[in-house]
Design an enzyme around this catalytic site. Structure first.
Site, mmCIF file in Angstrom:
data_model
loop_
_atom_site.group_PDB
_atom_site.id
_atom_site.type_symbol
_atom_site.label_atom_id
_atom_site.label_comp_id
_atom_site.label_asym_id
_atom_site.label_seq_id
_atom_site.Cartn_x
_atom_site.Cartn_y
_atom_site.Cartn_z
ATOM 1 N N SER A 730 55.517 41.847 46.155
ATOM 2 C CA SER A 730 54.514 41.672 45.101
ATOM 3 C C SER A 730 54.325 40.223 44.671
ATOM 4 O O SER A 730 53.457 39.940 43.846
ATOM 5 C CB SER A 730 54.893 42.509 43.874
ATOM 6 O OG SER A 730 56.139 42.102 43.356
ATOM 7 N N LYS A 773 55.479 45.677 34.471
ATOM 8 C CA LYS A 773 55.039 44.297 34.647
ATOM 9 C C LYS A 773 54.033 43.904 33.567
ATOM 10 O O LYS A 773 54.091 42.789 33.019
ATOM 11 C CB LYS A 773 54.430 44.132 36.038
ATOM 12 C CG LYS A 773 55.437 44.296 37.179
ATOM 13 C CD LYS A 773 54.759 44.199 38.534
ATOM 14 C CE LYS A 773 55.764 44.342 39.676
ATOM 15 N NZ LYS A 773 55.111 44.285 41.001
#
Length: 839
Positions: A730, A773
């Site tokens: 990511s 996140k």
């Protein structure tokens, strides 16, 4: 020695003086020999003799204490017993001595002492001339009547004993085979009598007198047994027992006693255990095994080691809740209120519990679900499991599986091993006492593996709804139904859970809390709890919401609320110290009013604080005095003052985190250096980013006059917090943005964070952990978050107030990412149409 005329003994016999008993004709007795005269007799006569005649000695009762024995020969008893030494055993411990086994033959009278040393020898006259009684059975009169009465009493005594004991059965046969004239001596030596009474029987040379002396002793023994039978508690199927009978006699102090109370209690316990087994409502297979083990237990002596093992097994089987269950509370409204009172937020978990209750109302035989709560530490996974049990009205049991590396902890040990015991599942059911509790399998992601097996593999049977209705523990070795148990597992990550085990559980993600949720949790639960723990009241201490927000943002940075609770506890302790000092000053003041002004002046001079005014309100100044300077500073804007820095978003088992990516360039040969404990996937993402930028350098004007932007240049890419291992795909978009900033010399916006995987063709692929996140970006006061377009659906899980505070950019290509990350966009020299992926 023996003939038809009877027993004949030598006219001269060596004499053995005894002090520990009286030897009667027809009985066998062990005699310990340790005096000088007796030792000489054994050595000279018994050990050196070669004929049968040398084994016949005279046994004289000695009433003198052997410890005060002297060289002078004591006065001898006039009547003794001639005995045959059957066995001689010598020993040197604790001092030299011999042990003789002597069988009495007949009586004799000492007529003359021939010598005293080294051992006494006397001339004797035989008294028992049994040939004169050979026709005694035919004679009528008092002697015949006495012998018959004695025989009947002896038969009655033996009949009161347990004939299944071999010694008792042999004694019963001897009563019929022995002449009745020998019965007084034989019975007097076996029943409970004193040495004085035996001596009277020995002195009774006349047979009629002998019967008269022995008959009262026999009658007394019979009456004692009858009284014992009346007073003791009898078992219906076994009312005659004998404990301590040996061949030829009985153990001293234990003659002809019936069962001891301990054995009787053991019999009662066995019967009670059998009743419990039949009342336990076990399945047929388990009941059959228990009855078989109980049958073996009844036949087993208590001294056998297997007796205790079998008894423990049966007690465990009886204590298990085979058919005992608690009644579920199916009121959905009450359950909703209880869950809301116990926990703030966690809507997904609450909805799943209410769904289970609704289905239970429609179907009563529903199997218990197997849930797995996955989330960072401190978000309330364990406490919500306890709250679910209270909501359902069930018993709760927690199994801590962290560090367990033996499959026997789950399945138990086989009973062939020493110290075997059931596994934790069966032990937990025994503890709660019902077969439908809530079982919390805590930290299931931290199971170990060792030579003793894999406990995660053992859990496959426990957590499989198609198999756990017949879970077989190694200790029980019979199936147990676990289908009604509500299993709840907790984990911080699913990465370390074996796929087969994860497939059997319904995974519910428990993300971290937002700042607003933490404030609400603190004022609903944490602050009241800490006030109670520290003996304070809301009238004494108040923490405003602004102060709580400062604690959350400046002193804690976590997904859960554990650190927040510890900081609130530190504030309560500091306030408690103020109150304690104030009470001490109050007690130290003088009770007289005339010195009040003087005490006030002294207090002002000495600087002692007066009792604080209530309530104490914690403002930012007091917060800094108590907790110190802020631990976390918002350094995002300060760190993005130079080109080559970008902010990424990462997921960890502790929750979401922001991650800085830094790059620098220097003269070199086009090498790429990566530091920061990076995994292979992240290294590949960095190489992908470099390759994409080199292939698109002309498009974005990154060439600086040359075809390759890396020509004559080395690039160093660093991920701070170098001690922490990092991996995952990511970070791809963050690396591209960081390198684009470095090569173009432009600054990345300081309020932007991003996440997403990249491809070599410049596409942005979706990633996981979006909610954690986004919450991390919100905690860091960032305003814009760039995420893959295909992750747009994940925003539904994010609280509305967080979505309102953030500007989300959904990118499907790297071109969109760069335009959103830089002020004014990141224009390309030549714009080409976007190629839509058909993958």
């Amino acid at each position: 020695m023996s003939s038809n005329s009877g027993i004949q003994i030598p006219s001269r016999l060596p004499l053995l003086c005894t002090h520990d008993g009286v030897l009667l004709p027809g009985s066998t007795m062990r005699i310990s020999v340790d005096t000088a005269r007796n030792m000489q007799l054994v050595k000279s006569r018994l050990l050196k003799g070669t004929s049968l005649k040398s084994t016949i000695i005279g046994v004289i009762p000695n009433t003198r204490d052997p410890e005060h024995d002297s060289d002078e020969l004591p006065s001898l008893h006039s009547i003794g017993t001639a005995g045959l030494a059957v066995q001689v055993v010598g020993s040197n411990w604790p001092k030299p001595h011999y042990t003789l086994l002597i069988t009495g033959l007949c009586r004799f009278r000492v007529t003359q002492l021939l010598r005293e040393k080294p051992f006494p020898v006397a001339e004797v006259e035989q008294l028992d001339k049994l040939e004169q009684y050979t026709e005694g059975d035919q004679a009528d009169g008092e002697l015949g009547e006495l012998s018959q009465r004695f025989y009947q009493a002896a038969v009655q005594l033996v009949g009161m004993l347990d004939m299944s004991v071999p010694v008792v059965a042999k004694l019963r046969r001897l009563l019929d085979s022995l002449p009745k004239e020998t019965l007084p001596d034989v019975l007097a030596s076996m029943i409970r009598t004193s040495n004085k009474e035996k001596l009277q029987v020995l002195d009774a040379v006349d047979l009629e007198e002998r019967f008269k002396k022995a008959l009262p002793l026999l009658t007394r023994q019979i009456e004692g047994l009858k009284l014992l039978q009346k007073t003791r508690k009898l078992r219906p199927d076994d009312d005659k027992r004998v404990l301590a009978i040996r061949k030829g006699g009985v153990f001293p102090g234990r003659q002809f006693s019936l069962d001891e109370e301990g054995e009787d209690e053991d019999g009662d316990d066995t019967a009670m255990l059998e009743k419990k087994v039949k009342a336990a409502a076990m399945p047929e297979a388990a009941l059959r095994v228990c009855l078989k083990e109980l049958k073996r237990l009844k036949k087993m002596p208590q001294s056998m080691p297997e007796y205790a093992l079998t008894r423990n097994y049966l007690e465990m089987m009886v204590e298990l809740p085979w058919s005992k269950s608690s009644t579920d509370c199916l009121d959905i409204r009450a359950a909703r209120v209880l869950l809301d009172n116990d926990h703030y937020a966690m809507e997904k978990l609450k909805r799943r519990v209410l769904e289970y209750l609704a289905v239970r109302q429609l179907k009563s035989t529903l199997k218990g679900p197997i849930l797995c709560f996955v989330g960072p530490p401190g978000v309330g996974k364990t406490s919500v499991g306890r709250s679910i049990a209270r909501t359902l009205g069930r018993e709760f049991h927690r199994l801590a599986l962290g560090g367990v590396c033996d499959q026997s902890d789950i399945r138990g040990h086989r009973r062939t091993y020493v110290g075997s015991m059931p596994g934790r599942i069966i032990n937990g059911l025994k503890t709660v006492g019902v077969n439908n509790p809530v079982f919390l399998l805590d930290e299931v992601d931290k199971l170990g593996k060792s030579l003793q097996g894999d406990p995660a593999a053992a859990l496959l049977e426990v957590l499989d709804p198609e198999q756990n209705h017949s879970f077989t523990d190694h200790y029980l070795n019979v199936p147990f139904d676990l289908s009604q148990v509500l299993f709840i597992a907790t984990a911080n990550t699913t990465a370390t859970i074996p796929p087969a085990l994860l497939d059997r559980m319904e995974v519910l993600q428990v993300p971290g809390y937002t700042q607003e949720e933490k404030v609400e949790i603190a004022h609903r639960h944490l602050i009241p709890h800490q006030l109670e723990q520290h003996g304070l009241t809301p009238q004494q201490l108040q923490i405003p919401q602004d102060t709580t927000k400062d604690i959350i943002s400046k002193y804690t940075r976590e997904a859960g609320v554990r650190s927040l609770e510890r900081k609130i506890g530190a504030i309560c302790r500091a306030v408690a110290v103020k109150f304690a000092e104030g009470h001490k000053v109050s007690r130290a003041e003088s009770p007289t009013e005339q010195h009040a002004d003087q005490n006030t002046e002294n207090e002002e001079d000495s600087g002692i604080a007066a009792p604080p005014e209530m309530p104490i309100v914690i403002d930012p100044i007091a917060l800094k005095d108590i907790l110190g300077p802020p631990v976390f500073e918002m350094e995002v804007s300060e760190r993005l003052t130079l080109p080559g820095v970008a902010i990424g978003l990462a997921w960890t088992p502790m929750g979401g985190e922001i991650m800085f990516v830094e790059a620098s360039r220097m003269e070199g040969e086009g090498q790429l250096t990566l530091t920061g404990q990076l995994g292979d996937v992240m290294k590949e993402s960095a190489h992908l980013a470099i390759s994409w930028l080199r292939s698109n350098a002309k498009t974005y004007l990154l060439t600086n006059g040359s075809a390759d932007p890396l020509e004559g240049t080395d690039i160093h890419l660093h991920f701070p917090a170098g001690a922490v291992t990092k991996d995952g795909p990511s970070a791809g978009v963050t690396i591209v943005t960081c390198l684009a900033s470095l090569l173009s010399g432009r600054l990345v916006r300081s309020d932007v964070a991003m996440t997403g995987e990249i491809t070599l063709r410049g596409l942005v692929l979706p990633v996981g952990g979006i909610k954690d996140k986004v919450l991390a970006a919100h905690r860091a006061n960032l305003k814009r978050v760039i995420i893959p377009k295909r992750n747009e659906k994940d925003l539904e899980e994010i609280p509305p107030q967080v979505r309102a505070d953030l500007d989300f950019v959904f990118a499907s290509t790297l071109d969109e990412v760069l335009n959103a990350a830089f002020d004014g966009g990141f224009p390309a020299a030549v714009s080409h149409p976007q190629v839509v992926s058909k993958l």
